[in-house]
Design a protein around this motif. Sequence first.
Motif, PDB file in Angstrom:
ATOM      1  N   ASN A 185       3.142  12.783 -16.053  1.00  0.00           N
ATOM      2  CA  ASN A 185       2.783  11.570 -16.772  1.00  0.00           C
ATOM      3  C   ASN A 185       1.327  11.631 -17.208  1.00  0.00           C
ATOM      4  O   ASN A 185       0.440  11.928 -16.402  1.00  0.00           O
ATOM      5  N   CYS A 223       4.595  11.347  -6.782  1.00  0.00           N
ATOM      6  CA  CYS A 223       4.560  10.356  -7.859  1.00  0.00           C
ATOM      7  C   CYS A 223       5.180   9.054  -7.367  1.00  0.00           C
ATOM      8  O   CYS A 223       6.130   9.054  -6.589  1.00  0.00           O
ATOM      9  N   VAL A 224       4.646   7.945  -7.851  1.00  0.00           N
ATOM     10  CA  VAL A 224       5.153   6.627  -7.472  1.00  0.00           C
ATOM     11  C   VAL A 224       6.618   6.454  -7.906  1.00  0.00           C
ATOM     12  O   VAL A 224       7.332   5.613  -7.384  1.00  0.00           O
ATOM     13  N   GLU A 225       7.052   7.307  -8.852  1.00  0.00           N
ATOM     14  CA  GLU A 225       8.431   7.213  -9.344  1.00  0.00           C
ATOM     15  C   GLU A 225       9.444   7.835  -8.392  1.00  0.00           C
ATOM     16  O   GLU A 225      10.646   7.717  -8.607  1.00  0.00           O
ATOM     17  N   TRP A 247       9.313  11.296  -7.212  1.00  0.00           N
ATOM     18  CA  TRP A 247       9.441  12.756  -7.217  1.00  0.00           C
ATOM     19  C   TRP A 247       8.116  13.354  -6.739  1.00  0.00           C
ATOM     20  O   TRP A 247       7.095  12.666  -6.697  1.00  0.00           O
ATOM     21  N   TYR A 263       1.806  -2.077  -8.344  1.00  0.00           N
ATOM     22  CA  TYR A 263       0.851  -0.990  -8.142  1.00  0.00           C
ATOM     23  C   TYR A 263      -0.445  -1.558  -7.566  1.00  0.00           C
ATOM     24  O   TYR A 263      -1.242  -2.162  -8.277  1.00  0.00           O
ATOM     25  N   ASP A 313       8.168  -0.334  -0.107  1.00  0.00           N
ATOM     26  CA  ASP A 313       8.885   0.025  -1.314  1.00  0.00           C
ATOM     27  C   ASP A 313       8.163  -0.471  -2.552  1.00  0.00           C
ATOM     28  O   ASP A 313       7.459  -1.475  -2.508  1.00  0.00           O
ATOM     29  N   HIS A 314       8.353   0.255  -3.633  1.00  0.00           N
ATOM     30  CA  HIS A 314       8.032  -0.302  -4.940  1.00  0.00           C
ATOM     31  C   HIS A 314       9.026  -1.454  -5.103  1.00  0.00           C
ATOM     32  O   HIS A 314      10.164  -1.339  -4.652  1.00  0.00           O
ATOM     33  N   ARG A 343      10.900  -2.296  -7.238  1.00  0.00           N
ATOM     34  CA  ARG A 343      12.155  -1.961  -7.921  1.00  0.00           C
ATOM     35  C   ARG A 343      12.850  -0.718  -7.383  1.00  0.00           C
ATOM     36  O   ARG A 343      13.956  -0.423  -7.785  1.00  0.00           O
ATOM     37  N   TRP A 344      12.176   0.026  -6.532  1.00  0.00           N
ATOM     38  CA  TRP A 344      12.879   1.178  -5.950  1.00  0.00           C
ATOM     39  C   TRP A 344      12.287   1.533  -4.592  1.00  0.00           C
ATOM     40  O   TRP A 344      11.186   1.143  -4.253  1.00  0.00           O
ATOM     41  N   SER A 345      13.068   2.296  -3.831  1.00  0.00           N
ATOM     42  CA  SER A 345      12.652   2.674  -2.482  1.00  0.00           C
ATOM     43  C   SER A 345      11.617   3.796  -2.548  1.00  0.00           C
ATOM     44  O   SER A 345      11.629   4.615  -3.458  1.00  0.00           O
ATOM     45  N   THR A 348      12.261   8.138   0.355  1.00  0.00           N
ATOM     46  CA  THR A 348      12.514   9.565   0.154  1.00  0.00           C
ATOM     47  C   THR A 348      12.013   9.973  -1.225  1.00  0.00           C
ATOM     48  O   THR A 348      11.658   9.136  -2.045  1.00  0.00           O
TER      49      THR A 348
END
Lengths: 330, 208
Positions: A89, A146-148, A150, A271, A282-283, A285-287, A290
Motif C-alpha cells: 500500500n 499490515c492492518v489488513e 497479511w 486506526y 480487533d479492527h 470490521r475484521w479480526s 491471525t
Amino acid sequence: MLIKRPDDIATAEITDESIYLGRRRLLRTLGLAGSALLVGCSQNPGDVDAKVGTQADTDASLTLALARKTDYANGEAQTSFKDATHYNNYYEFGTDKSDPAQNSSKFQPKPWSVEIAGHAEVTGNFTLEDILKGQSIEERVYRMRCVEGWSMVIPWAGFSLADLLTRFKPTAQAKYVAFTTVNRPAQMPGLSYAALDWPYREGLRIDEAMNPLALLATGMYGRELPNQNGAPLRLVLPWKYGFKGIKSIVKIEFVERQPRTSWNDAAANEYGFYSNVNPEVDHPRWSQKTERRIGAGGGLFAPRIETKPFNGYAEQVASLYAGMDLRQNF
Amino acid sequence: MMWKPRDRAAALKPLVFLACLAPFAWLLWRLLNNDLGADPVAELEHRSGDWALRFLLITLAMTPLRRITGWVQWIRFRRMLGLFVFFYASLHLAVYLSLDLQGLWTQIFAEIIKRPYITVGFSAWLLLLPLTITSTKGMMRRLGRNWGRLHKLIYLIGVLAVLHFYWLVKKDVREPLIYAGVLAVLFALRLPWKRWLVAARPAAPPRT
C-alpha cells in the motif's frame, strides 16, 4: 496515562553544551568538519542549506554496503523481493496493492532533502547526503504486519531512527515526533483522489521513536528502496501496523503535543495513534487474531498464522506501554 | 431462412452460458499458472465476489432491457444469469471459508456474527438459496403467484451485496459506489415513470 516520561528521555539524550562546542572545535581543528555536518551545523536553516556533501560522499553513502546483518524475524522465511515490491500500500500511487509498483516510475527520489523542525537545537533543511553522512547502513530482517491482516518478512537496510534524532538535539519540549510524506501530484497520481487528507502524516511518541527497533530505511533486499516502497527514506516500525511506517519522508518535526496522523484522521475508531500490532484488539470490521503470510509455503493452503502481541517484538517494546490500557490506546 | 426471435434466443443460450463461465475459467487458468499475485487467496476471494455482484446486476438488467429494446427474449436469459450469481457467490463464500479462514469454525461463526459486512454478505448468500432452489419450471408452476413475490428478494440481495462491498473497503469507496450507482439505476428503471408522468400532466403548475 503515560508511565514513561518522554521528556526525561529526551533530556538525557541532550549533549552538554560545553562538550558539544568542544567537539565542534576539535573537529574543525582536525579538518573533519565536513564529515560532521549534522553534528556541527548551526541552528540557522539557511546556513545549513548551503552545505552539501561532495559527489564522492554522495555515491559512497548511497551504495548499500551493509555494515552488518541481523535477523529480527526468528529465521522465518523472507518474502520474495517481487512480492514485497509489487504488493503493498502506498495510496499516493493508487489504492490497489498493485498500483504502487505500476504508477511510481515517474517519481524522482533524487535529489532529496528533509526538513527538521520544532523543538530541537538543530533544525533546518538537510540533504539526504547530509542525513546519511557518518551513518553505517545495516540490514535488519523484520516481520511486517499490515492492518489488513497479511504479513511479510522483509530485509530492510537502514539505520536507527534514534541515531538520527539525537543528532538534532531535541529539547525537553520534544515529546512527540511528527513525520510528513512528500506531496508531488505530478509524480504521484494517487494524490488526485482524496483517499486521505494529503500529505500523509504519521507520528510517534519520542520514546517510541528512540526505541532501537525504530529503523529509518534507505533500502531493502540489499538495494536502494524502490519508489513504490517509499524511496528514498522511510520509517520501519516492526511492532506497529504497516501504515505507521511512513514513506518518502520530507519533514521531521519535534512537537510537544500528539501530532495528527493521516489514518487516525480518516477513521479514528479504526486506526489509533499507537496502532501497535495487537491480536486482542480487533479492527472494528475484521479480526486481528491471525494473519496470512504472503508467499508462505503451501500456497493457497498455507495455514494462517497467529498474530503475536507487538508483532513478536514485545520483549523490546512492551515496556514503552507499561501501565497503559492498550484497548483504549489502540 | 430468417430465425424467429425465440429461436435466436435459444441459439444464443449456449454462447451466453460459455461467456458466463469465462471469468471462472480465467481464474482457474491464473490459478494453475501461479498468476494470482502475492496473495492468491485474497485475489480469488475478491474476483469471485466481483463477478457474483456483476452477474447480479446483469440479471437485474434483463427486465429493463426488455422494456427498452422491445425484444422480449432478454427474459429468457434471466434464470441462467441468476444461477450464475449463485455460482459465483458460492465460489466466493467457499474460498472465504475454506482457503481464507480454513475451516477455523470458531472464528467463522464469530466473524459472521460480529462483522456487519460479513453478516450482510452471508445473509445475501443465504437469501440466494431459496431463489436457486425455486428456479426450476416445476417450482415456478407450483408456487404460482408466490413465485414472483419470493423472487422479489433479489432486490434485497442486491442491496446487501453492495453494502457488503462498501463496508469491507478500507477507505477508497469509489468502486463500491459504482456498483451502488448501477444498482440504483436498475431500481429506478423499474419505477412506473410512465404512469407518474401521465398522472402529473393534468396538474397545472401552481401560479404565483
